[in-house]
Scaffold this motif. Sequence first.
Motif, PDB file in Angstrom:
ATOM      1  N   ALA A 148      11.775  14.307  10.882  1.00  0.00           N
ATOM      2  CA  ALA A 148      10.847  13.217  10.573  1.00  0.00           C
ATOM      3  C   ALA A 148       9.546  13.775   9.992  1.00  0.00           C
ATOM      4  O   ALA A 148       8.986  13.220   9.028  1.00  0.00           O
ATOM      5  CB  ALA A 148      10.562  12.393  11.820  1.00  0.00           C
ATOM      6  N   TRP A 149       9.048  14.874  10.565  1.00  0.00           N
ATOM      7  CA  TRP A 149       7.804  15.461  10.060  1.00  0.00           C
ATOM      8  C   TRP A 149       7.970  15.978   8.636  1.00  0.00           C
ATOM      9  O   TRP A 149       7.074  15.817   7.801  1.00  0.00           O
ATOM     10  CB  TRP A 149       7.315  16.573  10.983  1.00  0.00           C
ATOM     11  CG  TRP A 149       6.275  17.446  10.345  1.00  0.00           C
ATOM     12  CD1 TRP A 149       6.329  18.780  10.118  1.00  0.00           C
ATOM     13  CD2 TRP A 149       5.021  17.015   9.807  1.00  0.00           C
ATOM     14  NE1 TRP A 149       5.205  19.221   9.480  1.00  0.00           N
ATOM     15  CE2 TRP A 149       4.374  18.154   9.277  1.00  0.00           C
ATOM     16  CE3 TRP A 149       4.380  15.787   9.704  1.00  0.00           C
ATOM     17  CZ2 TRP A 149       3.129  18.105   8.660  1.00  0.00           C
ATOM     18  CZ3 TRP A 149       3.131  15.718   9.105  1.00  0.00           C
ATOM     19  CH2 TRP A 149       2.510  16.866   8.591  1.00  0.00           C
ATOM     20  N   ARG A 150       9.119  16.584   8.311  1.00  0.00           N
ATOM     21  CA  ARG A 150       9.329  17.077   6.950  1.00  0.00           C
ATOM     22  C   ARG A 150       9.249  15.928   5.940  1.00  0.00           C
ATOM     23  O   ARG A 150       8.681  16.079   4.848  1.00  0.00           O
ATOM     24  CB  ARG A 150      10.686  17.780   6.839  1.00  0.00           C
ATOM     25  CG  ARG A 150      10.747  19.123   7.535  1.00  0.00           C
ATOM     26  CD  ARG A 150      11.932  19.944   7.059  1.00  0.00           C
ATOM     27  NE  ARG A 150      13.218  19.281   7.267  1.00  0.00           N
ATOM     28  CZ  ARG A 150      13.935  19.376   8.379  1.00  0.00           C
ATOM     29  NH1 ARG A 150      13.478  20.092   9.407  1.00  0.00           N
ATOM     30  NH2 ARG A 150      15.109  18.765   8.475  1.00  0.00           N
ATOM     31  N   ILE A 151       9.787  14.777   6.305  1.00  0.00           N
ATOM     32  CA  ILE A 151       9.739  13.616   5.413  1.00  0.00           C
ATOM     33  C   ILE A 151       8.302  13.119   5.265  1.00  0.00           C
ATOM     34  O   ILE A 151       7.849  12.807   4.154  1.00  0.00           O
ATOM     35  CB  ILE A 151      10.671  12.506   5.935  1.00  0.00           C
ATOM     36  CG1 ILE A 151      12.124  12.960   5.820  1.00  0.00           C
ATOM     37  CG2 ILE A 151      10.444  11.201   5.187  1.00  0.00           C
ATOM     38  CD1 ILE A 151      13.125  12.015   6.454  1.00  0.00           C
ATOM     39  N   VAL A 152       7.573  13.050   6.383  1.00  0.00           N
ATOM     40  CA  VAL A 152       6.168  12.640   6.333  1.00  0.00           C
ATOM     41  C   VAL A 152       5.363  13.608   5.472  1.00  0.00           C
ATOM     42  O   VAL A 152       4.532  13.206   4.640  1.00  0.00           O
ATOM     43  CB  VAL A 152       5.583  12.552   7.758  1.00  0.00           C
ATOM     44  CG1 VAL A 152       4.061  12.394   7.724  1.00  0.00           C
ATOM     45  CG2 VAL A 152       6.220  11.392   8.530  1.00  0.00           C
ATOM     46  N   GLU A 153       5.612  14.896   5.650  1.00  0.00           N
ATOM     47  CA  GLU A 153       4.886  15.912   4.892  1.00  0.00           C
ATOM     48  C   GLU A 153       5.192  15.793   3.402  1.00  0.00           C
ATOM     49  O   GLU A 153       4.292  15.922   2.548  1.00  0.00           O
ATOM     50  CB  GLU A 153       5.250  17.293   5.417  1.00  0.00           C
ATOM     51  CG  GLU A 153       4.398  18.418   4.885  1.00  0.00           C
ATOM     52  CD  GLU A 153       4.726  19.745   5.547  1.00  0.00           C
ATOM     53  OE1 GLU A 153       3.815  20.583   5.650  1.00  0.00           O
ATOM     54  OE2 GLU A 153       5.890  19.937   5.964  1.00  0.00           O
ATOM     55  N   THR A 154       6.454  15.539   3.083  1.00  0.00           N
ATOM     56  CA  THR A 154       6.834  15.374   1.679  1.00  0.00           C
ATOM     57  C   THR A 154       6.149  14.150   1.070  1.00  0.00           C
ATOM     58  O   THR A 154       5.683  14.191  -0.082  1.00  0.00           O
ATOM     59  CB  THR A 154       8.362  15.228   1.555  1.00  0.00           C
ATOM     60  OG1 THR A 154       8.982  16.415   2.061  1.00  0.00           O
ATOM     61  CG2 THR A 154       8.781  14.998   0.121  1.00  0.00           C
ATOM     62  N   ALA A 155       6.082  13.058   1.833  1.00  0.00           N
ATOM     63  CA  ALA A 155       5.451  11.837   1.325  1.00  0.00           C
ATOM     64  C   ALA A 155       3.975  12.081   1.024  1.00  0.00           C
ATOM     65  O   ALA A 155       3.436  11.557   0.043  1.00  0.00           O
ATOM     66  CB  ALA A 155       5.617  10.706   2.331  1.00  0.00           C
ATOM     67  N   GLY A 156       3.293  12.840   1.874  1.00  0.00           N
ATOM     68  CA  GLY A 156       1.914  13.236   1.623  1.00  0.00           C
ATOM     69  C   GLY A 156       0.946  12.076   1.477  1.00  0.00           C
ATOM     70  O   GLY A 156       0.042  12.121   0.637  1.00  0.00           O
ATOM     71  N   HIS A 157       1.107  11.050   2.297  1.00  0.00           N
ATOM     72  CA  HIS A 157       0.236   9.874   2.201  1.00  0.00           C
ATOM     73  C   HIS A 157      -0.734   9.855   3.378  1.00  0.00           C
ATOM     74  O   HIS A 157      -0.333  10.074   4.522  1.00  0.00           O
ATOM     75  CB  HIS A 157       1.063   8.588   2.205  1.00  0.00           C
ATOM     76  CG  HIS A 157       0.324   7.393   1.719  1.00  0.00           C
ATOM     77  ND1 HIS A 157      -0.673   6.785   2.449  1.00  0.00           N
ATOM     78  CD2 HIS A 157       0.422   6.696   0.555  1.00  0.00           C
ATOM     79  CE1 HIS A 157      -1.144   5.754   1.774  1.00  0.00           C
ATOM     80  NE2 HIS A 157      -0.497   5.671   0.617  1.00  0.00           N
ATOM     81  N   PRO A 158      -2.030   9.587   3.141  1.00  0.00           N
ATOM     82  CA  PRO A 158      -3.001   9.621   4.236  1.00  0.00           C
ATOM     83  C   PRO A 158      -2.759   8.558   5.312  1.00  0.00           C
ATOM     84  O   PRO A 158      -3.191   8.739   6.463  1.00  0.00           O
ATOM     85  CB  PRO A 158      -4.345   9.383   3.535  1.00  0.00           C
ATOM     86  CG  PRO A 158      -4.006   8.751   2.226  1.00  0.00           C
ATOM     87  CD  PRO A 158      -2.674   9.322   1.833  1.00  0.00           C
ATOM     88  N   ALA A 159      -2.086   7.468   4.956  1.00  0.00           N
ATOM     89  CA  ALA A 159      -1.830   6.410   5.940  1.00  0.00           C
ATOM     90  C   ALA A 159      -0.470   6.569   6.613  1.00  0.00           C
ATOM     91  O   ALA A 159      -0.037   5.688   7.353  1.00  0.00           O
ATOM     92  CB  ALA A 159      -1.927   5.031   5.282  1.00  0.00           C
ATOM     93  N   LEU A 160       0.198   7.689   6.373  1.00  0.00           N
ATOM     94  CA  LEU A 160       1.507   7.959   6.974  1.00  0.00           C
ATOM     95  C   LEU A 160       1.424   9.214   7.829  1.00  0.00           C
ATOM     96  O   LEU A 160       1.017  10.280   7.363  1.00  0.00           O
ATOM     97  CB  LEU A 160       2.570   8.147   5.887  1.00  0.00           C
ATOM     98  CG  LEU A 160       3.988   8.499   6.369  1.00  0.00           C
ATOM     99  CD1 LEU A 160       4.589   7.350   7.165  1.00  0.00           C
ATOM    100  CD2 LEU A 160       4.880   8.863   5.181  1.00  0.00           C
TER     101      LEU A 160
END
Length: 421
Positions: A148-160
């Motif tokens: 889950a963190w890898r996906i969040v990191e890839t998205a790179g959005h401040p609100a995510l």
Amino acid sequence: MRTSIATVSLSGSLTEKLTAAARAGFDGVEIFENDLLASPLTPEEVRARCSDLGLTIDLYQPMRDIEGVPADEFARNLRRARAKFAVMNRLGADTVLVCSSVSPLAADDDALAAEQLARLADLAQDFGVRVAYEALAWGRHVSTYDHAWRIVETAGHPALGTCLDSFHILSRGSDPKPIEDIPGEKIFFLQLADAPLPAMDVLQWSRHHRRFPGQGGFDVAGLLRHVLRAGYDGPLSLEVFNDVFRQAEAGPTAVDARRSLLVLQEELGLGSLPPPVVPTEVAFAELVTPDAEPVTSLLGALGFARTARHRGKPVELWERGEARVLVNTGPATLAHTRRGSGGGTAADGTRLAAVGLESPDPAGAARRAEALLTPVLPRRRAPEDAPLDAVAAPDGTELFLCAPNAPNAPNAPNAPNAPNA
């Protein structure tokens, strides 16, 4: 640290859950969507109620099956999210929990999941909302916190950011140490739960058998240590799905829940509880009964002998060696009437009413009990009675704290001065 509890962890209406959480001393709550939908209160009224109780709304949950889906399905998901974010604005909640998808439509495509979560975060940001993405232990393609963190990191959005849940992490046997590599500011929320260690389907295990920290077999303290080292500074929140808790009174359950967090924080050196005082031995057990004859006949058959009688109360002391049993035929005490073990009172039959514990520091033990949300019980005491403090165990049994060999303690010759009535 601030503490929070999910409304799904408690029984009753949403109003009853909020009241129980506030009275137990929680700082905030997670609002479970079903609780809001079932409540006659509007979101604005729930917001005002929480404010009146001194509670913040720390999380709104859950949002399911969002990411990794075909374009037309994702468009519907965004419409659904828009309506949910509008409700959150009315509630005054600024963080939403998004669970990893279990939808059969979801593709095993991290790039697509990251892209769609970023678009969801764009919409959330328009409403002043943050998205906390959590890996369900039974997620279709994302079932571990590091994925889950890898996906969040890839998205790179401040609100995510990500939400870490001790059950989902520890039930899969994941190593929590790499949590320390996640930037603390990207851990948007932390949910804590313990559980026994049965051989069971993980979904059923999660939905019915979670417990509060310290009541199961997980190393919740160890996981929390890694989360704090990562720099997380949000609330410690309890999300506990348990069939028994959902049928029990909300008030005592909420107190038990907050007590678990006090002990958890102490384990990590974050609390300031009085030190524990280990009892040295059991001084006596007290039975309350409406009819003494069957009880005393049984004690006699077991080799006990009546050695004393209280001067002013219907209480007798029976002894065999170092074992002492008090037989009380008086009315039930306040604690027994309010919340006796098994749910009854002395009129229902013979019951264990109290246990005396010899303690090297009775006053210190009482101070710790009070700090752990167990107040010293009021007690009717005659001038000649021993000055014993008593606290109530969760089932209502009174625990008396006795100094060893003190005058009028239960092991002294005039022991019947000690019992309560």
